[in-house]
Design a protein around this motif. Sequence first.
Motif, PDB file in Angstrom:
ATOM      1  N   LEU A  20      39.715 -35.570  -1.949  1.00 24.66           N
ATOM      2  CA  LEU A  20      39.724 -35.313  -0.513  1.00 24.66           C
ATOM      3  C   LEU A  20      38.314 -35.527   0.037  1.00 24.66           C
ATOM      4  O   LEU A  20      37.336 -35.130  -0.586  1.00 24.66           O
ATOM      5  N   SER A  21      38.248 -36.129   1.203  1.00 23.04           N
ATOM      6  CA  SER A  21      36.966 -36.326   1.876  1.00 23.04           C
ATOM      7  C   SER A  21      37.007 -35.726   3.268  1.00 23.04           C
ATOM      8  O   SER A  21      38.063 -35.677   3.895  1.00 23.04           O
ATOM      9  N   CYS A  22      35.852 -35.287   3.710  1.00 25.23           N
ATOM     10  CA  CYS A  22      35.740 -34.731   5.053  1.00 25.23           C
ATOM     11  C   CYS A  22      34.513 -35.346   5.710  1.00 25.23           C
ATOM     12  O   CYS A  22      33.406 -35.253   5.176  1.00 25.23           O
ATOM     13  N   ALA A  23      34.734 -35.974   6.843  1.00 26.44           N
ATOM     14  CA  ALA A  23      33.647 -36.560   7.618  1.00 26.44           C
ATOM     15  C   ALA A  23      33.348 -35.651   8.804  1.00 26.44           C
ATOM     16  O   ALA A  23      34.246 -35.338   9.592  1.00 26.44           O
ATOM     17  N   ALA A  24      32.097 -35.247   8.908  1.00 25.15           N
ATOM     18  CA  ALA A  24      31.708 -34.296   9.947  1.00 25.15           C
ATOM     19  C   ALA A  24      30.865 -34.977  11.018  1.00 25.15           C
ATOM     20  O   ALA A  24      30.079 -35.883  10.732  1.00 25.15           O
ATOM     21  N   SER A  25      31.034 -34.512  12.239  1.00 22.36           N
ATOM     22  CA  SER A  25      30.184 -34.950  13.330  1.00 22.36           C
ATOM     23  C   SER A  25      30.057 -33.807  14.329  1.00 22.36           C
ATOM     24  O   SER A  25      30.921 -32.931  14.396  1.00 22.36           O
ATOM     25  N   GLY A  26      28.968 -33.817  15.054  1.00 23.42           N
ATOM     26  CA  GLY A  26      28.774 -32.798  16.080  1.00 23.42           C
ATOM     27  C   GLY A  26      28.275 -31.464  15.570  1.00 23.42           C
ATOM     28  O   GLY A  26      28.227 -30.496  16.336  1.00 23.42           O
ATOM     29  N   ILE A  27      27.916 -31.395  14.288  1.00 23.15           N
ATOM     30  CA  ILE A  27      27.376 -30.153  13.725  1.00 23.15           C
ATOM     31  C   ILE A  27      26.069 -30.473  13.001  1.00 23.15           C
ATOM     32  O   ILE A  27      25.803 -31.630  12.663  1.00 23.15           O
ATOM     33  N   ALA A  28      25.293 -29.438  12.791  1.00 21.24           N
ATOM     34  CA  ALA A  28      24.055 -29.589  12.025  1.00 21.24           C
ATOM     35  C   ALA A  28      24.427 -29.569  10.546  1.00 21.24           C
ATOM     36  O   ALA A  28      24.245 -28.573   9.846  1.00 21.24           O
ATOM     37  N   PHE A  29      24.929 -30.693  10.092  1.00 17.88           N
ATOM     38  CA  PHE A  29      25.552 -30.748   8.770  1.00 17.88           C
ATOM     39  C   PHE A  29      24.602 -30.357   7.651  1.00 17.88           C
ATOM     40  O   PHE A  29      24.967 -29.581   6.773  1.00 17.88           O
ATOM     41  N   SER A  30      23.404 -30.873   7.661  1.00 19.70           N
ATOM     42  CA  SER A  30      22.507 -30.694   6.512  1.00 19.70           C
ATOM     43  C   SER A  30      22.113 -29.238   6.290  1.00 19.70           C
ATOM     44  O   SER A  30      21.722 -28.873   5.182  1.00 19.70           O
ATOM     45  N   ILE A  31      22.229 -28.403   7.318  1.00 17.34           N
ATOM     46  CA  ILE A  31      21.862 -26.997   7.155  1.00 17.34           C
ATOM     47  C   ILE A  31      23.086 -26.089   7.153  1.00 17.34           C
ATOM     48  O   ILE A  31      22.956 -24.868   7.241  1.00 17.34           O
ATOM     49  N   SER A  32      24.257 -26.695   7.032  1.00 16.51           N
ATOM     50  CA  SER A  32      25.504 -25.934   7.093  1.00 16.51           C
ATOM     51  C   SER A  32      26.128 -25.769   5.721  1.00 16.51           C
ATOM     52  O   SER A  32      26.163 -26.724   4.938  1.00 16.51           O
ATOM     53  N   ALA A  33      26.640 -24.575   5.463  1.00 11.98           N
ATOM     54  CA  ALA A  33      27.520 -24.398   4.320  1.00 11.98           C
ATOM     55  C   ALA A  33      28.872 -24.999   4.690  1.00 11.98           C
ATOM     56  O   ALA A  33      29.364 -24.796   5.798  1.00 11.98           O
ATOM     57  N   MET A  34      29.441 -25.748   3.766  1.00 10.90           N
ATOM     58  CA  MET A  34      30.725 -26.406   4.009  1.00 10.90           C
ATOM     59  C   MET A  34      31.733 -25.921   2.973  1.00 10.90           C
ATOM     60  O   MET A  34      31.369 -25.561   1.843  1.00 10.90           O
ATOM     61  N   GLY A  35      32.988 -25.942   3.356  1.00  8.87           N
ATOM     62  CA  GLY A  35      33.998 -25.456   2.435  1.00  8.87           C
ATOM     63  C   GLY A  35      35.321 -26.184   2.551  1.00  8.87           C
ATOM     64  O   GLY A  35      35.594 -26.851   3.553  1.00  8.87           O
ATOM     65  N   TRP A  36      36.089 -26.064   1.500  1.00  7.15           N
ATOM     66  CA  TRP A  36      37.479 -26.507   1.496  1.00  7.15           C
ATOM     67  C   TRP A  36      38.359 -25.271   1.313  1.00  7.15           C
ATOM     68  O   TRP A  36      38.112 -24.468   0.409  1.00  7.15           O
ATOM     69  N   TYR A  37      39.344 -25.160   2.168  1.00  2.00           N
ATOM     70  CA  TYR A  37      40.303 -24.071   2.114  1.00  2.00           C
ATOM     71  C   TYR A  37      41.694 -24.680   1.984  1.00  2.00           C
ATOM     72  O   TYR A  37      41.881 -25.856   2.253  1.00  2.00           O
ATOM     73  N   ARG A  38      42.641 -23.855   1.612  1.00  2.00           N
ATOM     74  CA  ARG A  38      44.015 -24.344   1.564  1.00  2.00           C
ATOM     75  C   ARG A  38      44.979 -23.247   1.977  1.00  2.00           C
ATOM     76  O   ARG A  38      44.692 -22.069   1.846  1.00  2.00           O
ATOM     77  N   GLN A  39      46.130 -23.692   2.467  1.00  2.00           N
ATOM     78  CA  GLN A  39      47.171 -22.756   2.851  1.00  2.00           C
ATOM     79  C   GLN A  39      48.512 -23.305   2.399  1.00  2.00           C
ATOM     80  O   GLN A  39      48.929 -24.380   2.838  1.00  2.00           O
ATOM     81  N   ALA A  40      49.127 -22.580   1.503  1.00  2.00           N
ATOM     82  CA  ALA A  40      50.458 -22.931   1.022  1.00  2.00           C
ATOM     83  C   ALA A  40      51.497 -22.248   1.906  1.00  2.00           C
ATOM     84  O   ALA A  40      51.207 -21.249   2.561  1.00  2.00           O
TER      85      ALA A  40
END
Length: 112
Positions: A20-40
Amino acid sequence: QVQLVESGGGLVQAGRSLVLSCAASGIAFSISAMGWYRQAPGKQRELVAAITSGGSPNYADSVKGRFTISRDNAKKTVVLQMNRLKSEDTAVYYCAQVGRYWGQGTQVTVSS
């Protein structure tokens, strides 16, 4: 405008891999914690994996040793490599700037 756009979901057989890939824009990406979540279906959304701005990962116990999260600050992307998939990994997977914004989600279905 904040956008977190996931890609790479789909149908896969148990034991196989998916990325899975996530492309981000409009956020201060380099200083942000990023995560993957899921909902079954019928379950609460849960954290799968997260990565700090410095690149330190952490994982849910259920995916440790099978999933790997990584980030590319230059490309503003975060990737979830999922190996040895199980039927219980079936869910909608969401990319997130931790504590702030969410993507629209991508479906992952693992057939047994």
